[in-house]
Write a protein that holds these residues in place. Structure first.
Motif, PDB file in Angstrom:
ATOM      1  N   GLY A 118       0.621  -1.210  -0.076  1.00 55.70           N
ATOM      2  CA  GLY A 118      -0.132  -0.120   0.488  1.00 55.70           C
ATOM      3  C   GLY A 118       0.829   1.668   0.203  1.00 55.70           C
ATOM      4  N   GLU A 119       2.010   1.490   1.499  1.00 57.69           N
ATOM      5  CA  GLU A 119       3.010   2.497   0.757  1.00 57.69           C
ATOM      6  C   GLU A 119       3.610   2.726  -0.211  1.00 57.69           C
ATOM      7  N   VAL A 120       3.794   1.525  -0.563  1.00 56.90           N
ATOM      8  CA  VAL A 120       4.317   1.955  -2.073  1.00 56.90           C
ATOM      9  C   VAL A 120       3.999   2.354  -3.512  1.00 56.90           C
ATOM     10  N   TRP A 121       2.146   1.930  -2.946  1.00 54.12           N
ATOM     11  CA  TRP A 121       1.895   2.275  -5.077  1.00 54.12           C
ATOM     12  C   TRP A 121       1.486   3.859  -4.148  1.00 54.12           C
ATOM     13  N   GLU A 122       1.041   3.727  -3.542  1.00 54.78           N
ATOM     14  CA  GLU A 122       1.270   5.594  -3.117  1.00 54.78           C
ATOM     15  C   GLU A 122       2.020   6.340  -3.892  1.00 54.78           C
TER      16      GLU A 122
ATOM     17  N   LEU B 180       4.127   5.183  -6.150  1.00 55.86           N
ATOM     18  CA  LEU B 180       3.829   5.020  -7.913  1.00 55.86           C
ATOM     19  C   LEU B 180       2.779   5.644  -8.109  1.00 55.86           C
ATOM     20  N   LEU B 181       1.343   5.267  -7.663  1.00 58.66           N
ATOM     21  CA  LEU B 181       0.527   6.596  -8.191  1.00 58.66           C
ATOM     22  C   LEU B 181       0.841   7.573  -8.675  1.00 58.66           C
ATOM     23  N   GLY B 182       1.897   8.584  -7.864  1.00 55.58           N
ATOM     24  CA  GLY B 182       1.883   9.511  -8.057  1.00 55.58           C
ATOM     25  C   GLY B 182       0.894  11.077  -6.398  1.00 55.58           C
ATOM     26  N   CYS B 183       0.920   9.874  -5.389  1.00 55.61           N
ATOM     27  CA  CYS B 183       0.822  10.512  -4.790  1.00 55.61           C
ATOM     28  C   CYS B 183       1.574  11.765  -3.707  1.00 55.61           C
ATOM     29  N   TYR B 184       2.440  11.032  -3.678  1.00 55.06           N
ATOM     30  CA  TYR B 184       3.789  11.436  -2.843  1.00 55.06           C
ATOM     31  C   TYR B 184       4.224  11.649  -4.015  1.00 55.06           C
ATOM     32  N   ASP B 185       5.679  12.920  -4.334  1.00 55.23           N
ATOM     33  CA  ASP B 185       6.958  12.926  -4.715  1.00 55.23           C
ATOM     34  C   ASP B 185       7.903  12.278  -3.764  1.00 55.23           C
ATOM     35  N   PRO B 186       8.631  11.164  -4.204  1.00 54.28           N
ATOM     36  CA  PRO B 186      10.185  10.214  -3.936  1.00 54.28           C
ATOM     37  C   PRO B 186      11.107  11.431  -3.290  1.00 54.28           C
ATOM     38  N   LYS B 187      11.352  12.897  -3.632  1.00 46.99           N
ATOM     39  CA  LYS B 187      11.528  13.987  -3.050  1.00 46.99           C
ATOM     40  C   LYS B 187      11.772  14.982  -1.912  1.00 46.99           C
ATOM     41  N   SER B 188      10.503  14.491  -1.516  1.00 44.16           N
ATOM     42  CA  SER B 188       9.911  15.000  -0.473  1.00 44.16           C
ATOM     43  C   SER B 188      10.235  13.921   0.725  1.00 44.16           C
TER      44      SER B 188
ATOM     45  N   ILE C 236       0.902  17.252   3.453  1.00 41.33           N
ATOM     46  CA  ILE C 236       0.406  16.010   2.380  1.00 41.33           C
ATOM     47  C   ILE C 236      -1.619  15.385   3.000  1.00 41.33           C
ATOM     48  N   ARG C 237      -0.922  14.590   3.909  1.00 42.35           N
ATOM     49  CA  ARG C 237      -1.425  13.018   3.997  1.00 42.35           C
ATOM     50  C   ARG C 237      -2.578  14.011   4.770  1.00 42.35           C
ATOM     51  N   GLN C 238      -2.212  14.924   6.096  1.00 42.20           N
ATOM     52  CA  GLN C 238      -3.387  15.184   7.018  1.00 42.20           C
ATOM     53  C   GLN C 238      -4.003  16.123   6.305  1.00 42.20           C
ATOM     54  N   HIS C 239      -3.752  16.638   5.160  1.00 45.69           N
ATOM     55  CA  HIS C 239      -4.624  17.394   4.610  1.00 45.69           C
ATOM     56  C   HIS C 239      -5.188  17.095   3.410  1.00 45.69           C
ATOM     57  N   ARG C 240      -4.810  15.988   3.331  1.00 40.84           N
ATOM     58  CA  ARG C 240      -6.173  15.249   2.443  1.00 40.84           C
ATOM     59  C   ARG C 240      -7.118  14.779   3.396  1.00 40.84           C
ATOM     60  N   ARG C 241      -6.509  13.876   4.486  1.00 39.55           N
ATOM     61  CA  ARG C 241      -7.245  13.199   5.232  1.00 39.55           C
ATOM     62  C   ARG C 241      -9.019  13.729   5.451  1.00 39.55           C
TER      63      ARG C 241
ATOM     64  N   TRP D  28      -7.598   8.367  -1.438  1.00 41.17           N
ATOM     65  CA  TRP D  28      -6.647   8.993  -2.484  1.00 41.17           C
ATOM     66  C   TRP D  28      -5.450   8.513  -3.444  1.00 41.17           C
ATOM     67  N   CYS D  29      -5.723   6.959  -2.959  1.00 39.82           N
ATOM     68  CA  CYS D  29      -5.054   6.377  -3.722  1.00 39.82           C
ATOM     69  C   CYS D  29      -5.223   5.758  -5.038  1.00 39.82           C
ATOM     70  N   PHE D  30      -7.014   5.040  -4.963  1.00 37.53           N
ATOM     71  CA  PHE D  30      -7.961   5.459  -6.233  1.00 37.53           C
ATOM     72  C   PHE D  30      -8.131   6.717  -7.243  1.00 37.53           C
ATOM     73  N   GLU D  31      -8.316   7.710  -6.075  1.00 39.76           N
ATOM     74  CA  GLU D  31      -7.892   9.144  -7.108  1.00 39.76           C
ATOM     75  C   GLU D  31      -7.006   9.081  -8.102  1.00 39.76           C
ATOM     76  N   ARG D  32      -5.863   8.708  -7.760  1.00 33.31           N
ATOM     77  CA  ARG D  32      -4.753   8.788  -8.505  1.00 33.31           C
ATOM     78  C   ARG D  32      -4.796   8.071  -9.080  1.00 33.31           C
ATOM     79  N   LEU D  33      -5.468   6.707  -9.417  1.00 30.51           N
ATOM     80  CA  LEU D  33      -5.468   5.801 -10.484  1.00 30.51           C
ATOM     81  C   LEU D  33      -6.549   6.613 -11.302  1.00 30.51           C
ATOM     82  N   MET D  34      -7.719   7.303 -10.620  1.00 33.89           N
ATOM     83  CA  MET D  34      -8.386   7.789 -11.624  1.00 33.89           C
ATOM     84  C   MET D  34      -7.878   8.676 -13.325  1.00 33.89           C
ATOM     85  N   ARG D  35      -6.835   8.775 -12.230  1.00 36.46           N
ATOM     86  CA  ARG D  35      -6.380  10.105 -12.830  1.00 36.46           C
ATOM     87  C   ARG D  35      -5.588  10.010 -14.687  1.00 36.46           C
ATOM     88  N   ARG D  36      -5.060   8.158 -13.817  1.00 36.81           N
ATOM     89  CA  ARG D  36      -4.955   7.760 -15.569  1.00 36.81           C
ATOM     90  C   ARG D  36      -6.086   7.210 -16.404  1.00 36.81           C
ATOM     91  N   LEU D  37      -7.231   6.609 -15.615  1.00 34.89           N
ATOM     92  CA  LEU D  37      -7.677   5.645 -16.326  1.00 34.89           C
ATOM     93  C   LEU D  37      -9.339   5.753 -16.942  1.00 34.89           C
TER      94      LEU D  37
END
Length: 433
Positions: A70-74, A76-84, A92-97, A238-247
């Motif tokens: 789950g945390e790796v998928w976040e 891969l799907l663009g929920c977080y920037d690897p440079k953060s 970001i997580r708290q804001h999204r929640r 939010w993980c689902f929302e990011r996947l839907m951005r693609r699909l």
């Protein structure tokens, strides 16, 4: 540990004992190849920067251990920037929640079944906004409750005619419920009512905020893994929302008569015509030149062709191959990306931080957006079945039957490797024409 035996991954996604006809899982956790919790933690710097290049390489070799999936998928799907940093991601997580809780409250105020731990499978409203008194809905929403869904709708309509957006949303709620009951029903996880209602809540909230797409059949198959992998409902949303951005283009039609996925199907036809012209001609002769027989594979990314566990392995392999380090900023700061596209100089992205498929696409010069790897995955399946289709398919029913035989017989890693080879072959041949 090197040399340790591969471990089956099915125990992480328990199947109900009475379900004996599910596809056998091929994915195994391989020490030294699969991204483990230890290797994942070691990929972060002390302040939280992720070495995404090394991580992608590991995923492409052997997938992700189910305990950290789950945390790796976040990432891969663009929920977080690897440079953060760790702190930036937590903010970001708290804001999204908070944002998800706000949207859910909005939905609950319109229809209090949202967030109640229940869901509906019968319509509650007519197309002109009048309440429907369906006994099934009363049964589903009113075991000891103070108000039933008909009363909820009556309460809403008593304030005046309902807004079109509200009516449209409420018309989809029972359809979401029907699909939720059918989704991954072989898994023990969905024997719990709370998990079914969590899936219904997320899809209902998404249908409210994405008015262009709303809800379409197939979206429950895409969302289901998210709530199994991520404990917090908002994180899963939010993980689902990011996947839907693609699909989401697959679910959005350009007009009332067309399905959004048609663009992908015409891409699939174009690819097959280049790499296997004889098969393409045969499919056209059978009346399958529109490639509608491949809709399901593209819409739900092979969820029905693989076991649950193998479909997750396939998805993470695809996303690792397609990974673009600009994904997070692309979703979070669309305005700045439009400026870059218009010609202002953006920072050149490092190819080391890109997936293998993305690196190949970066070599292509041209105005057209690259095709998703899913198109080449389907083309790869067709290519593998080419001789059988040419010899045995005498009509579209035969095509469907032959392709149905692949269920449970595909290997995710081989399928991705096949897609990569076809992609190279397609680009090479397309250049020559």
């Amino acid at each position: 540990m090197w040399g340790a035996p591969a471990e089956p991954a099915d125990s992480y996604y328990e199947v109900r004992p009475e379900c004996t006809d599910v596809p056998i899982t091929k994915f195994k956790i391989k020490p030294g190849k699969t991204l483990s919790a230890r290797k994942w933690q070691a990929a972060f710097s002390p302040d939280g920067h992720l070495d995404i290049g090394k991580t992608l390489h590991r995923i492409q070799r052997g997938g992700i251990h189910p305990s950290i999936r789950g945390e790796v998928w976040e990432f891969l799907l663009g929920c977080y920037d690897p440079k953060s940093t760790f702190d930036e991601r937590e903010q970001i997580r708290q804001h999204r929640r908070v944002q998800y809780a706000r949207w859910k409250k909005e939905c609950s105020e319109m229809f209090p079944v949202v967030g109640s731990g229940k869901f509906i499978t019968a319509p509650v409203i007519t197309e002109d906004g009048q309440p429907i008194q369906d006994p099934l809905v009363l049964l589903e929403t009113n075991p000891g409750a103070n108000a039933n869904s008909t009363d909820m709708v009556k309460e809403l309509t008593s304030r005046g005619p309902l807004d079109k957006k509200v009516i449209q949303w409420m018309l989809t709620l029972h359809q979401i419920g029907l699909d939720v009951k059918r989704t991954d029903r072989t898994l023990v996880f969905y024997e719990k009512q709370e998990n079914l209602s969590k899936l219904w809540d997320i899809l209902s909230v998404y249908a409210w905020i994405d008015t262009d797409v709303g809800y379409c059949q197939g979206m429950s198959d895409l969302c289901s893994p998210m709530i199994i992998l991520l404990e917090d409902e908002a994180d899963a949303f939010w993980c689902f929302e990011r996947l839907m951005r693609r699909l989401r283009g697959n679910f959005r039609g350009t007009d009332e008569s067309s399905v959004g996925v048609e663009a992908q199907l015409s891409n699939l036809a174009a690819v097959t015509q280049v790499i296997d012209p004889k098969l393409h001609k045969h499919l056209e002769t059978l009346g399958g030149g529109d490639y509608l027989f491949a809709v399901r594979m593209l819409m739900v990314l092979f969820r029905r062709e693989f076991s649950f566990c193998d479909s997750l392995y396939l998805w993470e392999m695809m996303w690792a191959l397609e990974y673009d380090p600009d994904l997070f900023s692309l979703y979070e700061e669309p305005e700045s990306n439009i400026e870059k596209a218009d010609g202002s100089k953006g920072k050149t992205k490092s190819t080391r931080q890109c997936g293998k498929y993305e690196r190949e696409n970066m070599k292509i010069k041209g105005p057209d957006a690259p095709l998703p790897i899913s198109v080449f995955l389907v083309a790869s399946v067709l290519k593998d079945k080419s001789s059988v289709l040419l010899q045995e398919a005498r009509g579209l029913d035969d095509v469907v039957m032959i392709l149905n035989d692949i269920t449970g017989n595909l290997d995710a890693k081989k399928a991705c490797n096949g897609a990569m080879k076809l992609h190279k072959k397609y680009l090479k041949k397309a250049k020559q024409t």
